[in-house]
Motif scaffolding. Structure first.
Motif, short mmCIF file in Angstrom:
data_model
loop_
_atom_site.label_atom_id
_atom_site.label_comp_id
_atom_site.label_asym_id
_atom_site.label_seq_id
_atom_site.Cartn_x
_atom_site.Cartn_y
_atom_site.Cartn_z
N ILE A 80 0.84 -1.20 0.00
CA ILE A 80 0.00 0.00 0.00
C ILE A 80 0.87 1.25 0.00
O ILE A 80 0.61 2.22 -0.72
N GLU A 81 1.94 1.23 0.79
CA GLU A 81 2.83 2.39 0.84
C GLU A 81 3.56 2.59 -0.48
O GLU A 81 3.72 3.72 -0.95
N VAL A 82 4.02 1.50 -1.07
CA VAL A 82 4.73 1.61 -2.35
C VAL A 82 3.81 2.21 -3.41
O VAL A 82 4.20 3.10 -4.17
N LYS A 83 2.56 1.75 -3.47
CA LYS A 83 1.62 2.27 -4.46
C LYS A 83 1.26 3.73 -4.19
O LYS A 83 1.02 4.51 -5.11
N ALA A 84 1.23 4.10 -2.90
CA ALA A 84 0.86 5.48 -2.54
C ALA A 84 2.03 6.44 -2.66
O ALA A 84 1.85 7.65 -2.60
N GLY A 85 3.25 5.90 -2.79
CA GLY A 85 4.42 6.75 -2.91
C GLY A 85 5.04 7.16 -1.60
O GLY A 85 5.90 8.04 -1.56
N THR A 86 4.61 6.54 -0.49
CA THR A 86 5.23 6.82 0.80
C THR A 86 6.31 5.79 1.09
O THR A 86 6.38 4.74 0.45
N ASP A 87 7.16 6.08 2.05
CA ASP A 87 8.31 5.23 2.36
C ASP A 87 7.89 4.09 3.28
O ASP A 87 7.53 4.34 4.43
N PRO A 88 7.95 2.84 2.81
CA PRO A 88 7.54 1.72 3.66
C PRO A 88 8.51 1.41 4.79
O PRO A 88 8.23 0.56 5.63
N ASN A 89 9.65 2.12 4.80
CA ASN A 89 10.63 1.94 5.88
C ASN A 89 10.59 3.07 6.90
O ASN A 89 11.35 3.05 7.86
N ASN A 90 9.72 4.04 6.69
CA ASN A 90 9.65 5.22 7.56
C ASN A 90 8.29 5.27 8.25
O ASN A 90 7.28 5.53 7.61
N PRO A 91 8.23 5.02 9.57
CA PRO A 91 6.94 5.01 10.26
C PRO A 91 6.26 6.37 10.33
O PRO A 91 5.10 6.46 10.72
N PHE A 92 6.97 7.44 9.95
CA PHE A 92 6.38 8.77 10.00
C PHE A 92 5.75 9.18 8.66
O PHE A 92 5.28 10.30 8.51
N GLU A 93 5.76 8.26 7.68
CA GLU A 93 5.11 8.52 6.40
C GLU A 93 3.98 7.52 6.21
O GLU A 93 4.13 6.34 6.48
N TYR A 94 2.84 8.03 5.71
CA TYR A 94 1.66 7.20 5.50
C TYR A 94 1.13 7.43 4.09
O TYR A 94 1.43 8.43 3.46
N PRO A 95 0.26 6.53 3.63
CA PRO A 95 -0.39 6.76 2.34
C PRO A 95 -1.15 8.08 2.31
O PRO A 95 -1.77 8.48 3.29
N ALA A 96 -1.08 8.74 1.16
CA ALA A 96 -1.65 10.09 1.04
C ALA A 96 -3.16 10.11 1.19
O ALA A 96 -3.74 11.17 1.38
N THR A 97 -3.84 8.96 1.12
CA THR A 97 -5.30 8.94 1.22
C THR A 97 -5.78 9.50 2.54
O THR A 97 -6.91 9.95 2.65
N ARG A 98 -4.94 9.52 3.55
CA ARG A 98 -5.40 10.03 4.84
C ARG A 98 -5.65 11.53 4.79
O ARG A 98 -6.34 12.09 5.63
N TYR A 99 -5.08 12.23 3.79
CA TYR A 99 -5.29 13.67 3.69
C TYR A 99 -6.55 14.01 2.90
O TYR A 99 -6.94 15.16 2.81
N ASN A 100 -7.17 13.01 2.30
CA ASN A 100 -8.37 13.23 1.50
C ASN A 100 -9.41 12.17 1.87
O ASN A 100 -9.70 11.27 1.10
N PRO A 101 -9.96 12.26 3.10
CA PRO A 101 -10.78 11.17 3.62
C PRO A 101 -12.14 11.02 2.97
O PRO A 101 -12.69 9.93 2.92
N ASP A 102 -12.74 12.11 2.47
CA ASP A 102 -14.10 12.04 1.96
C ASP A 102 -14.14 11.53 0.53
O ASP A 102 -14.41 12.28 -0.42
N ILE A 103 -13.83 10.26 0.35
CA ILE A 103 -13.87 9.63 -0.96
C ILE A 103 -14.94 8.56 -0.91
O ILE A 103 -14.81 7.56 -0.22
#
Length: 264
Positions: A80-103
């Protein structure tokens, strides 16, 4: 070792059940011996941890752990992180979907959790409010994984140094999952008793150092008999962000032999 993968044909046929004619039995990009001896992965399964990324892809491309579906333990699978473009080795990065919740009908966070500061041994409470259908909650301490129950409130009793860190909550329904903002749990440092120190005396000059709460105002008082106290003309004093300040005074000989005290 017909396929030259580092394992004898007998080991492959009888012990590991791998193919003696193919160095990479499961086709994941790692040789059978690399999987068994270096990475401890299954040479017969291309995706040992079941996170959607092949073992070779994890090791060679992303540097993730092929034995752990969520390498950084932030609540999001490596794929999920790889597809979202976030770092799967960095716990301080998450998938960008959390910034756009109303989908669609996905959950939407209406009141996010806030940072908490408590005294050692105290109780911390994180709370999130969300909407859209039947919701489930999963609280994550970054770098350690899931904690707490399936509730919109995370309660941590008897807070200790091991509890200090960053937290996030995953809110899910049947249509998807979103992430809250990252919040921090920290300890309140209990200040010590304010202190006044005379650090230098030279003739009529005296240097006084005050130690107390940061950015706090204090008053220095003087007395000759410990009965009648009068504030010094230089008051009030305000400490810096480290809780310290200094004052240089020119005093009469009589005052030099008196007493000083610190008040708030």
């Amino acid at each position: 070792d017909t396929d030259q993968d580092g394992l004898s044909d007998g080991e492959e046929d009888n012990k590991y059940k791998t193919r003696a004619l193919e160095p990479d039995t499961d086709g994941d990009g790692l040789t059978d011996s690399e999987e068994l001896e270096r990475h401890k992965t299954d040479p017969n399964v291309a995706d040992t941890d079941g996170d959607g990324l092949g073992d070779g892809e994890e090791v060679e491309e992303h540097g993730t752990n092929p034995l752990l579906g969520d390498t950084d333990r932030d609540g999001s699978l490596d794929l999920i992180e790889v597809k979202a473009g976030t770092d799967p080795n960095n716990p301080f990065e998450y998938p960008a979907t959390r910034y756009n919740p109303d989908i669609g009908e996905r959950p939407a966070i209406t009141v996010p959790p806030d940072d908490e500061k408590v005294i050692l041994g105290g109780t911390a409470l994180f709370k999130v409010e969300a909407r859209n259908g039947t919701l489930s909650y999963r609280w994550i301490k970054l770098g350690e994984g899931a904690i707490g129950a399936n509730q919109n409130v995370l309660r941590i009793d008897n807070v200790g140094h091991d509890d200090i860190g960053f937290y996030v909550v995953l809110v899910s329904n049947k249509f998807g999952t979103i992430y809250s903002k990252t919040v921090r749990l920290d300890l309140i440092t209990k200040p010590g008793k304010p202190r006044l120190d005379i650090v230098f005396i030279d003739g009529k000059r005296i240097t006084i150092e005050v130690t107390g709460d940061s950015l706090h105002t204090y008053e220095i008082q003087h007395s000759r008999d410990l009965k009648e106290w009068r504030p010094l003309a230089y008051n009030p004093l305000k400490t810096n962000d480290r809780g310290k300040t200094r004052l240089e005074l020119n005093l009469s000989p009589e005052s030099m032999h008196g007493f000083f005290r610190l008040t708030e």
